[in-house]
Enzyme design. Structure first.
Site, PDB file in Angstrom:
ATOM      1  N   LYS A   1       0.834  -1.200   0.000  1.00  0.00           N
ATOM      2  CA  LYS A   1       0.000   0.000   0.000  1.00  0.00           C
ATOM      3  C   LYS A   1       0.874   1.257   0.000  1.00  0.00           C
ATOM      4  CE  LYS A   1      -3.849   1.854   2.793  1.00  0.00           C
ATOM      5  NZ  LYS A   1      -4.671   1.578   4.000  1.00  0.00           N
TER       6      LYS A   1
ATOM      7  N   SER B   1      -9.304   2.191   3.141  1.00  0.00           N
ATOM      8  CA  SER B   1      -8.331   2.879   2.310  1.00  0.00           C
ATOM      9  C   SER B   1      -7.378   1.935   1.575  1.00  0.00           C
ATOM     10  CB  SER B   1      -7.510   3.841   3.185  1.00  0.00           C
ATOM     11  OG  SER B   1      -6.786   3.151   4.188  1.00  0.00           O
TER      12      SER B   1
ATOM     13  N   SER C   1      -9.953  -0.207   7.128  1.00  0.00           N
ATOM     14  CA  SER C   1      -9.332  -0.086   5.814  1.00  0.00           C
ATOM     15  C   SER C   1      -8.816  -1.385   5.211  1.00  0.00           C
ATOM     16  CB  SER C   1      -8.196   0.937   5.877  1.00  0.00           C
ATOM     17  OG  SER C   1      -8.709   2.238   6.048  1.00  0.00           O
TER      18      SER C   1
END
Length: 466
Positions: free
Chosen positions: A74, A149, A173
């Protein structure tokens, strides 16, 4: 192939890391225009890493390894020599000078980073878009959001771009995008996955965790991520067992509690029906399934207060120096944190302490808590956040995440596993929570459910235009 299958073939020498890197690159080329999941790619670096692995003698007693499996990280986490934007115009051209210790550990254990996954600015919100790298879409319907996210990680897995992907989770997330894209996401207990160096090393809200297309794949990745590290003061020792071995040895559970709404959340009608049916299936894996939950009435204040304080601690200097480059939601969160008093934070901490005492008592009766992951199915990616669900209006951009963030407050491990599909063909996820530090239990429970259902076989998927 699943990640487990790919690693077995790598270990046996049936495929090479370079072949899998080529396959990943080809699949990204085929699908990235539709999903925008992995906008930062580093294949030259990956091939150099693969060649260095080839030079090392690998023996069966070397310890756990991914043996050269391509993975995604990420874009909130630094990978040395790779673009590192955090989804923010402030860092649009930044190149990471070092790798996070979590990335180093994954690479030392045979993971090969091929790309960085898209994320909202500083991970704020559960819809993956930013002004630097654009919007990520959902492979099941590219007009929809994959959530966030860790939306880039989830969409990449669902589209078959990589076999494993890392994400992080504060308000949900890892779990929300897993639910929205039909994959599996595990929020571990704080400290289970060491990371850093961090400017806030003692925080227990945000954690790093694994995502995969199957429960076994997630267990495999967790095995590669765990272990204490001196740079992370809350990190936990590596357990004396393998999570993948635990998944391969399912167990019968005692009583399991099901909560359709955690006592206070509005739930889309179709999601409610799908998750209730999934809860019924747990009667096959437990002595009983009862509708119950601990009291979460203070949960909104706990989460919103402590999250705002964390935002202020992490980002207040950016507000002072680069306000014009921050998205409005980030500005609102920082300013909310700066407006807090010591009494506000003290109250939230006392409430969280009382909540944890209730959770500990709850797990004296029940082995697990299960609940829907998200209030709603995936929605249009042009909607930045939901302002209303089932007639209940929200006054901030994260309120619609309550099904996940209310459980974040407990610091217990929670997994999201696919549990059904809407009439329009969109995935729905079920959360499973166990006592603190018992990731093995949520993985075993999720594996039992997965084995009796076909949802994990729906991915990877070619991106769907509807």
């Amino acid at each position: 192939m699943t990640a487990v299958e790919a690693v077995e073939k790598l270990q046996a020498g049936d495929v090479t890391p370079l072949e899998l890197i080529d396959a990943s690159e080809q699949r990204i080329r085929e699908t990235e225009g539709a999903v925008n999941a992995l906008p930062i790619q580093c294949f030259d670096r990956a091939r150099d890493h693969a060649k260095s692995l080839k030079k090392k003698a690998r023996h069966s007693d070397d310890g756990p390894s991914l043996h050269g499996l391509p993975i995604a990280i990420k874009d909130l986490t630094p990978v040395e020599g790779v673009r590192f934007t955090l989804g923010s115009p402030i860092f649009a051209d930044q190149i990471a000078a070092h790798s996070d210790i979590m990335v180093k550990r994954l690479e030392e254990r045979g993971g090969i980073v091929v790309a960085k996954a898209n994320t909202p600015e500083f991970g704020a919100g559960a819809q993956t878009f930013n002004e630097v790298l654009g919007t990520t879409t959902n492979p099941f319907d590219v007009s929809k959001t994959p959530g966030g996210s860790s939306g880039g990680s989830a969409a990449a897995l669902a589209a078959g771009q990589v076999w494993l992907a890392q994400g992080s989770d504060l308000g949900g997330s890892l779990r929300i995008p897993a639910s929205f894209t039909g994959v599996v996401g595990l929020r571990p207990s704080p400290g289970r996955v060491a990371h850093g160096p961090s400017t806030l090393p003692f925080g227990v809200g945000s954690v790093e965790g694994p995502m995969g297309r199957t429960v076994a794949d997630v267990a495999l990745m967790l095995d590669m991520m765990v272990g204490e590290h001196i740079a992370d003061p809350i990190s936990l020792p590596r357990p004396d067992y393998s999570y993948l071995d635990k998944v391969k040895a399912p167990r019968k559970f005692g009583k399991v509690a099901y909560s359709p709404n955690l006592g206070q959340c509005p739930i889309d009608g179709e999601v409610a029906v799908i998750c209730a049916k999934a809860a019924e299936a747990f009667k096959d894996y437990a002595t009983a399934v009862e509708e119950d939950c601990f009291d979460l009435s203070d949960g909104d204040n706990i989460f919103q207060t402590l999250r705002a304080a964390q935002f202020a601690a992490a980002h207040a200097p950016k507000l002072k120096e680069n306000r014009s480059l921050l998205k409005p939601d980030v500005i609102w969160n920082i300013e909310a944190g700066l407006a807090l008093t010591a009494n506000d934070i003290g109250l939230a901490q006392r409430q969280q302490g009382a909540l944890y005492a209730a959770v500990a008592e709850f797990f004296g009766t029940y082995d697990l808590l299960i609940a829907p992951t998200v209030m709603v199915p995936p929605f249009n990616h042009e909607i930045r956040s939901l302002s209303e669900v089932e007639g209940v209006k929200f006054d901030n951009y994260v309120a619609w995440l309550a099904m996940t963030y209310l459980l974040t407050n407990t610091s217990c491990p929670v997994i999201s596993v696919p549990c059904g599909m809407t009439r329009s063909g969109l995935p729905v996820g079920l959360q499973i929570m166990a006592p603190a530090h018992r990731e093995d239990l949520v993985l075993q429970a999720a594996a039992l459910f997965e084995a009796d259902h076909e949802y994990s076989k729906l991915v990877p998927i070619d991106p769907v235009l509807k």
